[in-house]
Design a protein around this motif. Structure first.
Motif, mmCIF file in Angstrom:
data_model
loop_
_atom_site.group_PDB
_atom_site.id
_atom_site.type_symbol
_atom_site.label_atom_id
_atom_site.label_comp_id
_atom_site.label_asym_id
_atom_site.label_seq_id
_atom_site.Cartn_x
_atom_site.Cartn_y
_atom_site.Cartn_z
ATOM 1 N N GLY A 10 37.674 28.925 42.140
ATOM 2 C CA GLY A 10 36.831 29.018 43.325
ATOM 3 C C GLY A 10 35.347 28.931 43.026
ATOM 4 O O GLY A 10 34.530 28.921 43.949
ATOM 5 N N THR A 11 34.977 28.880 41.733
ATOM 6 C CA THR A 11 33.567 28.810 41.363
ATOM 7 C C THR A 11 33.415 28.221 39.969
ATOM 8 O O THR A 11 34.278 28.429 39.105
ATOM 9 C CB THR A 11 32.912 30.208 41.400
ATOM 10 O OG1 THR A 11 31.575 30.114 40.870
ATOM 11 C CG2 THR A 11 33.693 31.204 40.560
ATOM 12 N N ASN A 12 32.310 27.535 39.752
ATOM 13 C CA ASN A 12 32.010 27.022 38.413
ATOM 14 C C ASN A 12 31.524 28.124 37.476
ATOM 15 O O ASN A 12 31.361 27.885 36.278
ATOM 16 C CB ASN A 12 30.944 25.921 38.489
ATOM 17 C CG ASN A 12 31.486 24.634 39.089
ATOM 18 O OD1 ASN A 12 32.671 24.334 38.948
ATOM 19 N ND2 ASN A 12 30.631 23.880 39.769
ATOM 20 N N GLU A 13 31.268 29.301 38.016
ATOM 21 C CA GLU A 13 30.811 30.406 37.179
ATOM 22 C C GLU A 13 31.942 31.026 36.360
ATOM 23 O O GLU A 13 31.698 31.816 35.453
ATOM 24 C CB GLU A 13 30.149 31.499 38.032
ATOM 25 C CG GLU A 13 28.833 31.048 38.642
ATOM 26 C CD GLU A 13 28.079 32.168 39.308
ATOM 27 O OE1 GLU A 13 28.517 33.341 39.213
ATOM 28 O OE2 GLU A 13 27.034 31.884 39.933
ATOM 29 N N ARG A 29 28.290 31.393 32.797
ATOM 30 C CA ARG A 29 26.885 31.451 33.214
ATOM 31 C C ARG A 29 26.018 31.521 31.953
ATOM 32 O O ARG A 29 25.298 32.503 31.723
ATOM 33 C CB ARG A 29 26.618 32.668 34.100
ATOM 34 C CG ARG A 29 27.394 32.709 35.406
ATOM 35 C CD ARG A 29 26.969 33.913 36.236
ATOM 36 N NE ARG A 29 25.637 33.735 36.788
ATOM 37 C CZ ARG A 29 24.710 34.707 36.844
ATOM 38 N NH1 ARG A 29 24.959 35.919 36.362
ATOM 39 N NH2 ARG A 29 23.516 34.465 37.361
ATOM 40 N N THR A 39 29.359 36.273 42.497
ATOM 41 C CA THR A 39 30.323 35.174 42.546
ATOM 42 C C THR A 39 31.295 35.242 41.383
ATOM 43 O O THR A 39 32.512 35.130 41.561
ATOM 44 C CB THR A 39 29.589 33.819 42.521
ATOM 45 O OG1 THR A 39 28.708 33.746 43.644
ATOM 46 C CG2 THR A 39 30.576 32.668 42.576
ATOM 47 N N LEU A 40 30.767 35.433 40.171
ATOM 48 C CA LEU A 40 31.617 35.458 38.974
ATOM 49 C C LEU A 40 32.588 36.637 38.984
ATOM 50 O O LEU A 40 33.777 36.474 38.687
ATOM 51 C CB LEU A 40 30.741 35.510 37.718
ATOM 52 C CG LEU A 40 31.432 35.386 36.358
ATOM 53 C CD1 LEU A 40 30.462 34.844 35.321
ATOM 54 C CD2 LEU A 40 31.999 36.714 35.868
ATOM 55 N N ALA A 43 35.735 36.447 41.157
ATOM 56 C CA ALA A 43 36.621 35.416 40.612
ATOM 57 C C ALA A 43 37.336 35.923 39.369
ATOM 58 O O ALA A 43 38.524 35.645 39.158
ATOM 59 C CB ALA A 43 35.820 34.150 40.288
#
Length: 276
Positions: A10-13, A29, A39-40, A43
């Motif tokens: 759900g996130t590039n982090e 990150r 965000t991280l 997830a």
């Protein structure tokens, strides 16, 4: 050849791939030394639960992108009050919120009934150190270091860091590390039992994955029961823990994996376990 399947976090982090029954979870990150974020962190909680429950995963390997494992919380953002909702929360609501976030992160990680490994390419600080300690095994690059960090920002600690530290290094060293917040280099971390092994920087990911893969291919029911036994060693008296060990071992003698292991031993070959 080992197959690899990317998992949508759900996130590039946060990155996650399943490779040879190993869930490789990477905090991504690097520009912020993989510090936790709004965000991280959610997830990461989701991936711990998902991979912990997945029948396709035999072990979890948590690491960080770039030259850090995890620098903990975002200190620069602590005074920014980015979330107006949190400003409106009462003291009790804030406590309950942190308790729940802790339960779903280090609490969930410690509860995973599969082997978990933290690979530290660089610093693990504060909550990042707690995440590493909540794993079963820690492998550090030679250039890595750890620190509690809380005293330096006038906080007392969270995510179970005092409990985890005390059980890994003993009460005297746990107090020293928390009170001073000093950096502990990889060699000393290994000497005091904070990490299991130290490897050259360029071999960290290879060696960590090799260990995770060997555990992921192991007798998963036996490993699950081993974790139960080890957890209970910290909770129960000798007699109770010993009795529970006996019950689990007898259960395992009836499994297909035990029969396969015995047959493989007799035939001088590698056992192939199915978790049954």
């Amino acid at each position: 050849m080992t197959t690899e399947t990317a998992i949508d976090t759900g996130t590039n982090e946060l990155l996650c791939v399943i490779r040879g029954r190993v869930a490789v979870i990477t905090l991504n990150r690097p520009e912020a030394r993989n510090s936790l974020s709004d965000t991280l962190t959610p997830a990461l909680r989701t991936m711990i639960r998902t991979c912990g429950e997945s029948p396709d995963v035999g072990a979890l390997l948590i690491t960080g992108a770039g030259e850090a494992f995890c620098a903990g919380g975002n200190v620069k953002g602590m005074g920014a009050h980015r979330d107006p909702k949190k400003l409106e929360m009462s003291f009790d609501e804030k406590v309950a919120d942190l308790q729940e976030r802790q339960r779903l992160l280090t609490g969930a990680l410690a509860s995973v009934r599969k082997p978990t490994i933290a690979a530290l390419p660089g610093p693990a600080v504060g909550a990042g150190l707690a995440i590493a300690m909540a794993c079963d095994i820690r492998i550090a690059a030679q250039s890595a270091f750890v620190a509690t960090g809380y005293a330096r920002i006038a906080l007392s600690g969270d995510y179970g860091i005092a409990w985890l530290l005390t059980r890994l290094v003993g009460t005297a060293r746990a107090r020293e590390l928390l009170f001073t917040g000093d950096r502990v280099d990889a060699a000393r971390a290994e000497a005091i039992g904070l990490v299991n092994r130290v490897v050259p920087d360029d071999k960290l990911q290879t060696e960590a994955f090799a260990l995770a893969k060997s555990l992921a291919e192991g007798p998963r029911l036996a490993l699950r029961y081993m974790k139960d036994n080890l957890d209970e060693a910290l909770l129960f008296d000798f007699e109770t823990a010993r009795d529970h060990e006996a019950e689990r071992l007898i259960r395992l003698t009836t499994t297909a994996d035990h029969k396969e292991a015995v047959q493989a031993f007799i035939e001088k070959r590698k056992a192939v376990f199915t978790g049954k």
